[in-house]
Motif scaffolding. Structure first.
Motif, mmCIF file in Angstrom:
data_model
loop_
_atom_site.group_PDB
_atom_site.id
_atom_site.type_symbol
_atom_site.label_atom_id
_atom_site.label_comp_id
_atom_site.label_asym_id
_atom_site.label_seq_id
_atom_site.Cartn_x
_atom_site.Cartn_y
_atom_site.Cartn_z
ATOM 1 N N ASP A 1 0.793 -1.234 0.000
ATOM 2 C CA ASP A 1 0.000 0.000 0.000
ATOM 3 C C ASP A 1 0.824 1.282 0.000
ATOM 4 O O ASP A 1 0.283 2.356 0.239
ATOM 5 N N ARG B 1 -0.575 4.074 -2.133
ATOM 6 C CA ARG B 1 -1.791 4.700 -1.589
ATOM 7 C C ARG B 1 -1.462 5.696 -0.476
ATOM 8 O O ARG B 1 -2.048 6.774 -0.387
ATOM 9 N N TYR C 1 -1.950 9.942 -0.460
ATOM 10 C CA TYR C 1 -2.539 10.689 0.656
ATOM 11 C C TYR C 1 -1.636 11.889 0.992
ATOM 12 O O TYR C 1 -2.099 13.026 1.137
ATOM 13 N N VAL D 1 -15.576 5.959 -0.446
ATOM 14 C CA VAL D 1 -15.149 4.603 -0.808
ATOM 15 C C VAL D 1 -14.009 4.681 -1.814
ATOM 16 O O VAL D 1 -12.992 3.992 -1.689
ATOM 17 N N GLU D 2 -14.137 5.551 -2.805
ATOM 18 C CA GLU D 2 -13.112 5.671 -3.845
ATOM 19 C C GLU D 2 -11.799 6.206 -3.281
ATOM 20 O O GLU D 2 -10.737 5.661 -3.548
ATOM 21 N N SER D 3 -11.864 7.287 -2.486
ATOM 22 C CA SER D 3 -10.626 7.862 -1.952
ATOM 23 C C SER D 3 -9.957 6.922 -0.957
ATOM 24 O O SER D 3 -8.744 6.905 -0.840
ATOM 25 N N SER D 4 -10.737 6.126 -0.257
ATOM 26 C CA SER D 4 -10.150 5.171 0.676
ATOM 27 C C SER D 4 -9.423 4.058 -0.056
ATOM 28 O O SER D 4 -8.404 3.561 0.403
ATOM 29 N N LYS D 5 -9.930 3.657 -1.225
ATOM 30 C CA LYS D 5 -9.256 2.627 -2.024
ATOM 31 C C LYS D 5 -7.993 3.173 -2.673
ATOM 32 O O LYS D 5 -6.999 2.478 -2.776
ATOM 33 N N GLU D 6 -8.036 4.416 -3.138
ATOM 34 C CA GLU D 6 -6.931 4.975 -3.907
ATOM 35 C C GLU D 6 -5.871 5.666 -3.067
ATOM 36 O O GLU D 6 -4.750 5.818 -3.506
ATOM 37 N N GLN E 1 -5.972 5.688 0.908
ATOM 38 C CA GLN E 1 -6.060 5.443 2.348
ATOM 39 C C GLN E 1 -6.647 6.638 3.098
ATOM 40 O O GLN E 1 -6.277 6.926 4.236
ATOM 41 N N HIS F 1 -9.181 7.156 4.721
ATOM 42 C CA HIS F 1 -9.882 6.866 5.976
ATOM 43 C C HIS F 1 -8.934 6.714 7.160
ATOM 44 O O HIS F 1 -9.377 6.579 8.287
ATOM 45 N N THR G 1 -3.123 11.201 -8.236
ATOM 46 C CA THR G 1 -3.497 9.953 -8.912
ATOM 47 C C THR G 1 -2.287 9.255 -9.526
ATOM 48 O O THR G 1 -2.430 8.427 -10.417
#
Length: 189
Positions: free
Chosen positions: A16, A19, A23, A38-43, A45, A47, A70
């Motif tokens: 990770d 990711r 951040y 959901v998208e920002s947490s996948k791409e 972290q 959260h 990105t």
């Protein structure tokens, strides 16, 4: 040894790491925390608690880099990692130029500095192990042994040379344990 491991560890190959890097870049480029979705947490972290990322963004924001929020490193077309079976497949997910570790500018410098933040918290965790050994046993040899066991723990060592927030959690967790033992013993200063 951790600094040597840092240079031997290819960029973004740690779990990770890309990711966590995104951040940091989001904060550095936007001067705000990323929205949690959901998208920002996948791409990126998004959260995760922000302290590690804020510290890393603070020391890396002046560095010029084409790597944005990105950013995707060039993928390795021969990547075939299968964690569930031993083999000789290609473990690197991304392509790496031969001199990647020695480019002290741009994206590489951002990664090195963010990894340095992790390393400092890993060092703090090892120091807390020493403090705990001194508090619990009042023996310098035991305290040094506890610090060595902590410092050379392979997972802590790997986390300490990767972009992630695991070492800051280990540091503050070990700090709470040391201070709790000191409180119980009445050694609070």
């Amino acid at each position: 040894s951790a600094l040597a491991y840092n240079f031997a560890n290819p960029l973004f190959e740690a779990i990770d790491e890309i990711r966590h890097f995104r951040y940091i870049r989001y904060i550095a480029l936007n001067k705000s925390l990323p929205p949690v979705s959901v998208e920002s947490s996948k791409e990126m972290q998004a959260h995760h608690p922000p302290l590690y990322y804020l510290l890393s963004a603070l020391i890396t924001f002046p560095i010029q880099s084409d790597a944005g929020v990105t950013y995707d490193p060039p993928p390795n077309p021969f990547w075939g990692f299968r964690y569930y079976e031993p083999s000789f497949d290609n473990k690197n997910q991304y392509l790496h130029p031969p001199d990647e570790s020695w480019q002290f500018s741009g994206t590489t410098l951002i990664v090195d500095l963010a990894r340095l933040v992790s390393l400092l918290f890993g060092l703090g965790t090892a120091i807390n192990a020493y403090r705990l050994g001194r508090l619990a046993f009042d023996d310098k040899a035991i305290a040094l042994g506890a610090m060595a066991l902590t410092a050379f723990n392979p997972m802590l060592l790997h986390s300490s040379v990767s972009i992630n927030n695991d070492t800051i959690a280990a540091f503050f967790g070990s700090w709470v344990i040391v201070d709790s033992v000191a409180l119980v013993r009445g050694d609070v200063s």
